[in-house]
Design an enzyme around this catalytic site. Structure first.
Site, PDB file in Angstrom:
ATOM      1  N   THR A  35       0.837  -1.205   0.000  1.00 32.79           N
ATOM      2  CA  THR A  35       0.000   0.000   0.000  1.00 32.79           C
ATOM      3  C   THR A  35       0.868   1.251   0.000  1.00 32.79           C
ATOM      4  O   THR A  35       1.960   1.251   0.555  1.00 32.79           O
ATOM      5  CB  THR A  35      -0.885  -0.023   1.261  1.00 32.79           C
ATOM      6  OG1 THR A  35      -1.786  -1.121   1.161  1.00 32.79           O
ATOM      7  CG2 THR A  35      -1.671   1.263   1.434  1.00 32.79           C
ATOM      8  N   ARG A  89     -13.587  -8.367  -0.534  1.00 37.85           N
ATOM      9  CA  ARG A  89     -12.884  -7.973   0.688  1.00 37.85           C
ATOM     10  C   ARG A  89     -12.375  -6.534   0.620  1.00 37.85           C
ATOM     11  O   ARG A  89     -11.871  -6.084  -0.393  1.00 37.85           O
ATOM     12  CB  ARG A  89     -11.701  -8.923   0.928  1.00 37.85           C
ATOM     13  CG  ARG A  89     -10.843  -8.596   2.160  1.00 37.85           C
ATOM     14  CD  ARG A  89      -9.609  -7.798   1.808  1.00 37.85           C
ATOM     15  NE  ARG A  89      -8.724  -7.585   2.980  1.00 37.85           N
ATOM     16  CZ  ARG A  89      -7.657  -6.799   2.972  1.00 37.85           C
ATOM     17  NH1 ARG A  89      -7.341  -6.146   1.870  1.00 37.85           N
ATOM     18  NH2 ARG A  89      -6.916  -6.644   4.064  1.00 37.85           N
ATOM     19  N   GLY A 102      -9.978  -3.771   2.924  1.00 40.14           N
ATOM     20  CA  GLY A 102      -9.061  -3.635   4.042  1.00 40.14           C
ATOM     21  C   GLY A 102      -9.193  -2.294   4.736  1.00 40.14           C
ATOM     22  O   GLY A 102     -10.222  -1.617   4.652  1.00 40.14           O
ATOM     23  N   ASP A 103      -8.121  -1.873   5.382  1.00 42.88           N
ATOM     24  CA  ASP A 103      -8.178  -0.653   6.183  1.00 42.88           C
ATOM     25  C   ASP A 103      -7.963   0.627   5.390  1.00 42.88           C
ATOM     26  O   ASP A 103      -8.354   1.710   5.836  1.00 42.88           O
ATOM     27  CB  ASP A 103      -7.124  -0.712   7.294  1.00 42.88           C
ATOM     28  CG  ASP A 103      -5.702  -0.715   6.725  1.00 42.88           C
ATOM     29  OD1 ASP A 103      -5.396  -1.624   5.930  1.00 42.88           O
ATOM     30  OD2 ASP A 103      -4.914   0.176   7.069  1.00 42.88           O
ATOM     31  N   THR A 149      -0.222   1.027   6.626  1.00 40.00           N
ATOM     32  CA  THR A 149      -0.005  -0.052   5.664  1.00 40.00           C
ATOM     33  C   THR A 149       0.253  -1.349   6.427  1.00 40.00           C
ATOM     34  O   THR A 149       0.923  -1.344   7.456  1.00 40.00           O
ATOM     35  CB  THR A 149       1.192   0.251   4.741  1.00 40.00           C
ATOM     36  OG1 THR A 149       1.457  -0.905   3.923  1.00 40.00           O
ATOM     37  CG2 THR A 149       2.452   0.584   5.533  1.00 40.00           C
ATOM     38  N   GLY A 150      -0.292  -2.447   5.919  1.00 41.73           N
ATOM     39  CA  GLY A 150      -0.076  -3.720   6.597  1.00 41.73           C
ATOM     40  C   GLY A 150      -1.270  -4.633   6.455  1.00 41.73           C
ATOM     41  O   GLY A 150      -2.050  -4.524   5.499  1.00 41.73           O
ATOM     42  N   GLY A 169      -4.614  -5.336   6.902  1.00 38.55           N
ATOM     43  CA  GLY A 169      -5.705  -4.404   7.144  1.00 38.55           C
ATOM     44  C   GLY A 169      -6.716  -4.796   8.185  1.00 38.55           C
ATOM     45  O   GLY A 169      -7.269  -3.933   8.893  1.00 38.55           O
TER      46      GLY A 169
END
Length: 342
Positions: free
Chosen positions: A208, A236, A238-239, A259-260, A262
């Site tokens: 990200t 799906r 994510g964050d 980032t990671g 999520g």
């Protein structure tokens, strides 16, 4: 009496001579504080997979991106513009998991998410699941500026993009050979088979891009853009497009992009949590970021990192992974570009 008058005249002459200088010194404005910090994903390619030429490619692109944003800020531009244009540079590069080069879902399609937030007004815009928008962060900005909503998704978001003149591309524009191989490796792993592509498996959740900036007017902004997770299913999300999880900005405290993995950033409301610790406990950005990433996120089992800047221009790049593509540049031009742990 004559001597007294001469002394008085001398004092007045000195006072008149010095006073403009003193007045001028007192009225000299202090330089406005500004700064910018970016990430290109946490987790990063392990050192054994990183060639000298590939490392240079990442460093050059991070430098190009940070320079674009810093130039905007140094010329008096807004934090929002700096964030958007800086992220555009990374969205247009196949090196990162956003825009061109985004990871592929289980059907081999690139589905893109993005968000942006204005620290002055705390207005925000976000989009998820779009498949044809060349620069997703630009659509997130339009949602913030031109709609009554915060988040739009999939086909509806693209309908809104058409009304606002956003650039469309075929989904094939985003797809690269490396991302195809990453999807193959992920599916093989899912079936309990190893196809030897450890290079691609090492980064299936990461890549990200994001940016946080402070402009000369004292306004903060943050933005994040991503293709999500390799082999993701069922729409799906994510964050990255979730305000408070992957992106947050508040002039009282800081601007954050995450980032990671999520799911953990959503559960921990990571970006907002850092701001809340600063506002309610009065701790520094550095202290808050370290507590959230190294303690709270890690205790949950989450991996990744954040970049952030506070309303005084102090910056952090905190992560609990082997590394994070990252860069920062201060108002004085001091530049940091790194990939691995210090």
């Amino acid at each position: 009496m004559k001597n007294y008058l001469l002394l008085l005249a001398s004092i007045l002459l000195i006072a008149c001579h010095d006073s403009p200088k003193l007045s001028k010194e007192k009225n000299v404005p202090k330089p406005a504080k500004f700064g910018i910090v970016i990430h290109g994903g946490a987790g990063v390619i392990k050192k054994e997979f990183m060639t000298d030429s590939l490392q240079k490619a990442y460093e050059d692109k991070l430098k190009e991106a940070i320079e674009v944003g810093h130039t905007i800020l140094s010329e008096g531009g807004t934090a929002l513009e700096a964030v958007q244009r800086t992220i555009n540079i990374m969205e247009d590069s196949p090196l990162f998991n956003s825009g061109k080069g985004a990871v592929l879902n289980a059907d081999g399609i690139a589905e893109l998410d993005a968000s942006i937030m204005d620290g002055k007004t705390r207005n925000a815009g976000a989009i998820s699941g779009v498949q044809h928008i060349k620069n997703p962060i630009n659509l997130a900005f339009k949602v913030m500026e031109e709609s009554d909503h915060v988040m739009l998704s999939a086909a509806g978001a693209e309908d809104f993009a058409k009304l606002n003149g956003l650039e469309f591309v075929e989904n094939s524009y985003f797809i690269t050979d490396n991302r195809k191989k990453a999807l193959e490796a992920s599916k093989a792993k899912e079936q309990g088979v190893s196809n030897g592509n450890k290079f691609f498996l090492s980064n299936e959740k990461f890549g990200t891009v994001g940016c946080a900036a402070l402009d000369q007017e004292g306004n903060l902004a943050a933005g994040t853009s991503t293709g999500g997770m390799t082999n993701k299913k069922y729409g799906r999300i994510g964050d990255s497009p979730i305000i408070g999880a992957g992106t947050y900005a508040n002039n009282k405290t800081c601007a954050i992009s995450a980032t990671g993995h999520g799911e953990y950033f959503i559960r921990g409301v990571v970006a907002y949590d850092i701001s809340a610790l600063m506002e309610y406990q009065g701790i520094s950005l550095e202290q808050a970021a370290k507590r959230v990433i190294q303690k709270k996120l890690t205790d949950m089992g989450g991996t990744g990192g954040i970049i952030g800047i506070d309303n005084e221009g102090k910056m952090v790049m905190e992560f609990n992974t082997p590394g994070m593509f990252r860069a920062s540049k201060t108002m004085k031009g001091e530049t940091i570009i790194k990939m691995y742990e210090d």
